[in-house]
Design an enzyme around this catalytic site. Structure first.
Site, PDB file in Angstrom:
ATOM      1  N   HIS B 214       0.752  -0.929  -0.007  1.00 20.17           N
ATOM      2  CA  HIS B 214       0.172   0.041  -0.293  1.00 20.17           C
ATOM      3  C   HIS B 214       0.630   1.317  -0.097  1.00 20.17           C
ATOM      4  CE1 HIS B 214      -4.148  -1.591   0.721  1.00 20.17           C
ATOM      5  NE2 HIS B 214      -4.018  -1.934   0.747  1.00 20.17           N
ATOM      6  N   SER B 218       0.023  -1.189  -6.423  1.00 20.21           N
ATOM      7  CA  SER B 218       0.733  -2.128  -6.835  1.00 20.21           C
ATOM      8  C   SER B 218       1.196  -2.249  -8.664  1.00 20.21           C
ATOM      9  CB  SER B 218      -0.775  -3.417  -7.081  1.00 20.21           C
ATOM     10  OG  SER B 218      -1.229  -3.945  -5.854  1.00 20.21           O
ATOM     11  N   LYS B 242     -13.870  -8.083  -8.315  1.00 20.30           N
ATOM     12  CA  LYS B 242     -12.755  -8.978  -9.509  1.00 20.30           C
ATOM     13  C   LYS B 242     -12.165  -9.999  -8.449  1.00 20.30           C
ATOM     14  CE  LYS B 242      -9.604  -8.763 -12.943  1.00 20.30           C
ATOM     15  NZ  LYS B 242      -9.592  -7.921 -14.415  1.00 20.30           N
ATOM     16  N   ASP B 243     -11.811  -9.186  -7.097  1.00 15.38           N
ATOM     17  CA  ASP B 243     -11.374 -10.711  -6.046  1.00 15.38           C
ATOM     18  C   ASP B 243     -12.327 -11.233  -6.229  1.00 15.38           C
ATOM     19  OD1 ASP B 243      -9.081  -9.745  -6.328  1.00 15.38           O
ATOM     20  OD2 ASP B 243      -9.026  -8.435  -4.345  1.00 15.38           O
ATOM     21  N   GLU B 286       5.987 -33.938   1.296  1.00 15.04           N
ATOM     22  CA  GLU B 286       4.401 -33.334   0.196  1.00 15.04           C
ATOM     23  C   GLU B 286       4.586 -32.903  -0.760  1.00 15.04           C
ATOM     24  OE1 GLU B 286       1.518 -34.265   1.917  1.00 15.04           O
ATOM     25  OE2 GLU B 286       0.904 -32.507   2.738  1.00 15.04           O
TER      26      GLU B 286
END
Lengths: 183, 424
Positions: B214, B218, B242-243, B286
Site C-alpha cells: 500500500h 500495486s 474482481k477478487d 508433500e
C-alpha cells in the site's frame, strides 16, 4: 579558549564518563541476555528422564548363530547379529579393500560373533533392511537401505551408495551370563 | 493518512477521532487507487490471505481436539475424523488448505517474477514475500508431523537429519532439535507448539507485506508506473468485485478437492501409525517440497567441492552437506532476485528473451517436482542434476546476462494510452 569551554561536554571527562556508563549498561544488558538464552536453549536438549532411559540390557542367549534381533534403544533400532564363521571371515577379508569409511572389523566388535550396531542409515536416518529372513542384504551380504540405496557389508561398513559412514557401533559392555548392556 | 474521512455515524466518528481505524480502512480498502489494467493474476494475493484465515480458524478448532503425544496423536486424529462433529470437514479443509495455500502462493510468486514486481521500489515487499514462503514451509513441515503417521515420522527424521550435515556441531544440533536421540515425544510436542505459533508470525509478516504494497502501490501487467489519477480506479468496488470472482472460482476448486478427492495430495502411508523400527520403502515429502527435495538429492557423491576439499586432505563439504546447502540456496537466491535482474523494464511482456526464459524456468520447476516424486535412480538422477543446474543458472547467469544485453520492446507512454488509442 572560550569556544572550547562551551563545547566541553563533547570531549572532556563528563562525556567519556557518560559514554562509559552507556557502554557498560549496554554490555551488561547484552551479557545478561546471552546468559538468559542459555537455559532457554538448553531446555530443548534431552531431559533427565530421556537420558535416564538411555541404557538397556539384552539377553543374547536365545539368539542362534546366523540369527539377528532388533532392540529399541534411545528410540532407535539396534541390530544385534550372531555372526556365522563365514560372515566373520568375509568381514575380516574385506579389511584390506578400499573402504569409503575405513575401519577394521576387529575395531567394530568386542567378540567377533556378536555384531552390535545402531540400525540407522548414516545417510538420512532410514532403517536398513537385512534383519528379517527374506530381507535383501545388498551387494555385500549385510544390510541394504531402501531409501537411497546404501549397501552395508557383514561388518556394517558402508560399501556402496550415498551414506557417508559405517553403521554406528554404540557403547556396550558384556555383563556375563550372555547379557549385554547397551548405552 | 493525511486526510481523515468524515463519517456520518456518530459512534464510528467517536471511535475514529480517537483511533482512526475506519479512516485507515476507507483509505486502504475503499478509495485506494489501483492500476486499472490489473488482470486475474493479481487475484492470488487476496486468495492467499483468505486461505491463511481459513487455516487459522480450522487449525485452532483442530487444536481443541488433538493430543500431541506419541501414544495418542494418531488416534486423536482418527477420532477427529470419526467422532468429532464435522471433524472430517475441519481436518480435510486444513489438510488440503495447506496444498491450496502453496498453489496460490506459488502462482503469486511466479506472477511477481513474470511482471517484475520485485523491482524498485518493491524490493522489500518481495523480500517480505520470500520470508512468508520460508515461514510457510517450516509451518507446513511441522504440521505434517502432527498426525504421527509413517510419512510424518520418517519425513521428520529425514529432514531433521539434514542438519547433521553441518560440520562439527551437526549431531548436537540434531539432538537439540529432537530433544532426545530420535524423533520422539519431545519432538512432537515442540513441533505442535511451533506449528501453533508460526501461523501468527506469518500473519504479522503478511500484515507488513500488505502495508508495504500500500506504500508503493500495486505493480501492473505493463510494469509501468501510475502517472495520473486516470490510470487508476478505486479498490472498491472494482477490485473487491474482481477478487470476488476469482475467490468463487478458487473456492469451487478447493471444495471439489475437499469433497470429492480429499486425499488427492496425501500419501496413503500416513494412515499407518508411525513405527520407529520400520521405514516405508519410498519416503516422499508433500508435493510442494518436491522440487526442493530433487535439488537436495541432485548433488553427486564425487562433486567438485568435495573433490577439492578431500584433495586438500580433509572432507569439509560432504555430498550430504552440499545437497543441503543447494536446497536452502534455492530459496535464498530469491532474496537476491531484485539485484540480479538489472533491466529497468519490469514486465516480461516487453522483454522477449526474458519472457522465454521465464517459461523455461516454470517448466524446470515442474520437471524438478516430477524428479522429486520419483526414486533417485536411473534417468531421474541425470534429469534432476540438469534441472538443478538450470534452476541456479536461471538466477545467477541467465537473468543477469539477459537483463544487460536484451533490447526491450518500446513501453507504452502510460497505462491509459493503449486503451485511449483503441477508442480513437
Amino acid at each position: 579558549m572560550a569556544d572550547e569551554v562551551q563545547t566541553s561536554d563533547a570531549d572532556d571527562g563528563e562525556s567519556s564518563r557518560r559514554d562509559f556508563l552507556y557502554l557498560a549498561t549496554l554490555g551488561a544488558g547484552a551479557g545478561l541476555g546471552v546468559a538468559f538464552a542459555v537455559p532457554l536453549i538448553d531446555s530443548m536438549n534431552p531431559a533427565a528422564d530421556v537420558l535416564a532411559l538411555s541404557s538397556i540390557e539384552v539377553d543374547l542367549s536365545p539368539i542362534e548363530e546366523g540369527q539377528a534381533i532388533t532392540v529399541k534403544w534411545r528410540g532407535k533400532p539396534v541390530f544385534i547379529r550372531h555372526r556365522t564363521a563365514a560372515e566373520i571371515q568375509t568381514a575380516r577379508a574385506d579389511d584390506a579393500v578400499d573402504l569409503p569409511d575405513p575401519q577394521a572389523d576387529a575395531d567394530r566388535v568386542q567378540q567377533p560373533e556378536w555384531l552390535i550396531m545402531v540400525g540407522v542409515c548414516t545417510h538420512l536416518g532410514c532403517i536398513p533392511l537385512g534383519q528379517k529372513t527374506g530381507d535383501p542384504h545388498g551387494e555385500f551380504g549385510g544390510w541394504f537401505c531402501p531409501c537411497h540405496g546404501s549397501h552395508y557389508d557383514t561388518s556394517g561398513r558402508i560399501r556402496k551408495g550415498p551414506a557417508p559412514h559405517n553403521l554406528t557401533v554404540p557403547h556396550y559392555t558384556f555383563l556375563g551370563g550372555g547379557v549385554v548392556r547397551i548405552g | 493518512m493525511t486526510t481523515r474521512t468524515e463519517f456520518k455515524n456518530p459512534l464510528i466518528r467517536w471511535v475514529d477521532d480517537r483511533l482512526p481505524v475506519f479512516t485507515y480502512l476507507d483509505h486502504e480498502y475503499n478509495q485506494f487507487p489501483m492500476p486499472k489494467n490489473l488482470n486475474y493474476w493479481w487475484n492470488f494475493g487476496a486468495l492467499a490471505s483468505v486461505v491463511l484465515v481459513l487455516m487459522l480458524v480450522t487449525g485452532i478448532l483442530l487444536a481443541m481436539q488433538y493430543t500431541p503425544h506419541v501414544d495418542y496423536a494418531f488416534e486423536s486424529v482418527e477420532r477427529i475424523m470419526r467422532d468429532v462433529n464435522y471433524g472430517w470437514l475441519l481436518r480435510y479443509l486444513h489438510m488440503n488448505g495447506a496444498s491450496m495455500f502453496f498453489i496460490v502462493v506459488f502462482i503469486h510468486l511466479f506472477r511477481g517474477m513474470y511482471y517484475g514486481s520485485y523491482k524498485t521500489p518493491r524490493e522489500l515487499l518481495w523480500i517480505l514475500g520470500v520470508v512468508i514462503v520460508l515461514l510457510m514451509m517450516a509451518t507446513s513441515f511441522m504440521g505434517y508431523v502432527l498426525p504421527w503417521g509413517q510419512m510424518s515420522f520418517w519425513g521428520a527424521t529425514v529432514i531433521t537429519n539434514l542438519f547433521s550435515a553441518i560440520p562439527w556441531v551437526g549431531d548436537s544440533i540434531v539432538t537439540w532439535l529432537w530433544g532426545g536421540f530420535s524423533v520422539d515425544n519431545p519432538t512432537l510436542n515442540r513441533f505442535y507448539a511451533l506449528h501453533f505459533l508460526l501461523p501468527f508470525v506469518i500473519f504479522a509478516v503478511v500484515a507488513l507485506h500488505v502495508v508495504a504494497v500500500h506504500i508503493t502501490g500495486s505493480n501492473n501487467p505493463k510494469g509501468i508506473d501510475v502517472q495520473v489519477p486516470r490510470d487508476t480506479v478505486p479498490f472498491h468496488p472494482y477490485f473487491t468485485a474482481k477478487d470476488s470472482v476469482g475467490l468463487v472460482a478458487f473456492l469451487l476448486f478447493f471444495a471439489a478437492v475437499v469433497f470429492f478427492d480429499p486425499n488427492l495430495f496425501g500419501e496413503p502411508d500416513n494412515y499407518i501409525k508411525a513405527d520407529p523400527l520400520q521405514t516405508p520403502t519410498h519416503i516422499v515429502p508433500e508435493w510442494y517440497f518436491l522440487p526442493f527435495y530433487a535439488i537436495l538429492r541432485a548433488v553427486p557423491d564425487n562433486f567438485i567441492g568435495g573433490w577439492v576439499t578431500s584433495w586438500m586432505g580433509f572432507t569439509f563439504i560432504s555430498a550430504k552437506l552440499a545437497g543441503v546447502i543447494a536446497m536452502f540456496a534455492s530459496i535464498m537466491v530469491l532474496f537476491a532476485l531484485p539485484w540480479l535482474d538489472r533491466s529497468n523494464v519490469r514486465s516480461a511482456r516487453y522483454r522477449p528473451i526474458h519472457n522465454v526464459l521465464f517459461w523455461f524456468f516454470v517448466f524446470d520447476c515442474f520437471v524438478l517436482g516430477w524428479v522429486g516424486a520419483n526414486p533417485a535412480e536411473g534417468m531421474f538422477v541425470w534429469i534432476g542434476r540438469i534441472g538443478t543446474v538450470w534452476y541456479f543458472a536461471h538466477f545467477l547467469v541467465f537473468i543477469p546476462l539477459v537483463s544487460m544485453i536484451e533490447t526491450p520492446r518500446p513501453l507504452p507512454a502510460s497505462i491509459s494510452e493503449p486503451v485511449l488509442k483503441e477508442k480513437a
